[in-house]
Design a protein around this motif. Structure first.
Motif, short mmCIF file in Angstrom:
data_model
loop_
_atom_site.label_atom_id
_atom_site.label_comp_id
_atom_site.label_asym_id
_atom_site.label_seq_id
_atom_site.Cartn_x
_atom_site.Cartn_y
_atom_site.Cartn_z
N TYR A 51 8.67 4.06 4.50
CA TYR A 51 9.05 5.35 5.11
C TYR A 51 8.54 5.41 6.54
CZ TYR A 51 9.39 10.35 6.05
OH TYR A 51 9.68 11.56 6.62
N ARG A 52 9.41 5.80 7.47
CA ARG A 52 9.02 5.90 8.87
C ARG A 52 9.32 7.27 9.48
NH1 ARG A 52 7.00 1.97 7.30
NH2 ARG A 52 6.93 -0.10 8.21
N GLY A 53 9.65 8.23 8.65
CA GLY A 53 9.99 9.56 9.14
C GLY A 53 8.77 10.40 9.43
N PRO A 54 9.00 11.65 9.83
CA PRO A 54 7.90 12.57 10.14
C PRO A 54 7.02 12.81 8.91
CG PRO A 54 10.00 13.48 10.85
CD PRO A 54 10.31 12.27 10.04
N ILE B 122 3.51 8.59 0.04
CA ILE B 122 4.26 8.09 1.20
C ILE B 122 4.38 6.59 0.99
CG2 ILE B 122 4.39 7.91 3.70
CD1 ILE B 122 2.37 10.28 3.80
N ASP B 123 5.61 6.11 0.86
CA ASP B 123 5.88 4.71 0.62
C ASP B 123 5.75 3.89 1.90
OD1 ASP B 123 6.67 4.99 -2.19
OD2 ASP B 123 8.42 6.05 -1.40
N ALA C 226 -4.01 3.58 -0.72
CA ALA C 226 -4.21 2.93 -2.02
C ALA C 226 -3.28 1.74 -2.19
CB ALA C 226 -3.96 3.94 -3.15
N PRO C 227 -3.77 0.70 -2.88
CA PRO C 227 -2.89 -0.44 -3.16
C PRO C 227 -1.82 -0.06 -4.18
CG PRO C 227 -5.02 -0.75 -4.21
CD PRO C 227 -5.11 0.51 -3.40
N VAL C 228 -0.70 -0.74 -4.11
CA VAL C 228 0.42 -0.50 -5.02
C VAL C 228 0.70 -1.77 -5.81
CG1 VAL C 228 2.92 -0.08 -5.13
CG2 VAL C 228 1.50 1.23 -3.55
N VAL C 229 0.85 -1.61 -7.10
CA VAL C 229 1.28 -2.71 -7.96
C VAL C 229 2.63 -2.32 -8.53
CG1 VAL C 229 0.77 -4.02 -10.05
CG2 VAL C 229 -1.11 -3.28 -8.56
N GLN C 230 3.64 -3.13 -8.28
CA GLN C 230 4.95 -2.86 -8.86
C GLN C 230 5.07 -3.60 -10.18
OE1 GLN C 230 7.85 -3.79 -5.79
NE2 GLN C 230 7.89 -1.64 -5.18
N ALA C 231 5.65 -2.94 -11.16
CA ALA C 231 5.78 -3.49 -12.51
C ALA C 231 7.20 -3.97 -12.76
CB ALA C 231 5.41 -2.42 -13.54
N PHE D 279 0.85 -1.19 0.00
CA PHE D 279 0.00 0.00 0.00
C PHE D 279 0.88 1.24 0.00
CE2 PHE D 279 -2.71 -3.28 1.66
CZ PHE D 279 -3.95 -2.99 1.12
N GLU D 280 0.27 2.36 -0.33
CA GLU D 280 0.88 3.68 -0.22
C GLU D 280 -0.16 4.59 0.41
OE1 GLU D 280 1.20 6.30 -3.59
OE2 GLU D 280 -0.36 5.22 -4.67
N VAL D 281 0.26 5.75 0.88
CA VAL D 281 -0.67 6.80 1.27
C VAL D 281 -0.40 7.98 0.36
CG1 VAL D 281 -1.30 8.45 3.08
CG2 VAL D 281 -0.98 6.05 3.66
#
Length: 151
Positions: free
Chosen positions: A92-95, A88-89, A122-127, A63-65
């Motif tokens: 990622y764990r930053g502010p 936002i991947d 949202a869902p993420v599909v990597q190609a 997922f992504e935001v």
């Protein structure tokens, strides 16, 4: 439903609500400014600023935001996000900060606790990108911007 884990930054105001959906049918959860010492930020026309939310989030893998503008702020005041949609991947764990821009004609005050953007999960599909000799033909072909005309 997808669970997004949230922690508050050290020094963030715990009274500022977490992102929330304001109606039952809302696609985006409103996120709020969490400004140091409860101050406000005056955003001059044409200027941009990174507005802190006081949050860090953990997004599940796959997922992504997406961070998007709030339509009311855009229409009434010209307040938008210049990198829309921001992503936002999941790793990622930053502010969590929101880049806000004033595309309006008047200065705009961003107040502590104000809803400044919306978050879309949202869902993420990597190609897998493949190097090939040719692409399949289509009716449009290489026609670019505006090539399909106006209707």
């Amino acid at each position: 439903m997808v669970a997004i884990r949230v922690i508050r930054e050290e020094g963030a105001d715990p009274l500022v609500p977490l992102p929330s959906y304001e109606t039952a049918g809302a696609a985006g959860a409103d996120v709020r400014a969490n400004l140091p010492d409860g101050a406000s930020v005056i955003l001059q026309p044409g200027r941009r600023a990174l507005i802190p939310t006081g949050l860090r989030i953990e997004i599940p893998q796959g997922f992504e935001v997406q961070v998007r503008p709030r339509s009311g702020l855009a229409l009434k005041h010209g307040i938008t996000l210049p990198n829309t949609p921001g992503t936002i991947d999941s790793d990622y764990r930053g502010p969590l900060g929101v880049i806000v821009m004033n595309a309006g004609q008047e200065p705009f005050e961003i107040t502590h606790g104000e809803r400044i953007a919306q978050l879309i999960v949202a869902p993420v599909v990597q190609a897998m990108f493949q190097d090939v000799e040719a692409l399949t033909e289509t009716d449009r072909g290489a026609g670019g911007f505006g090539s399909t005309g106006r209707s």
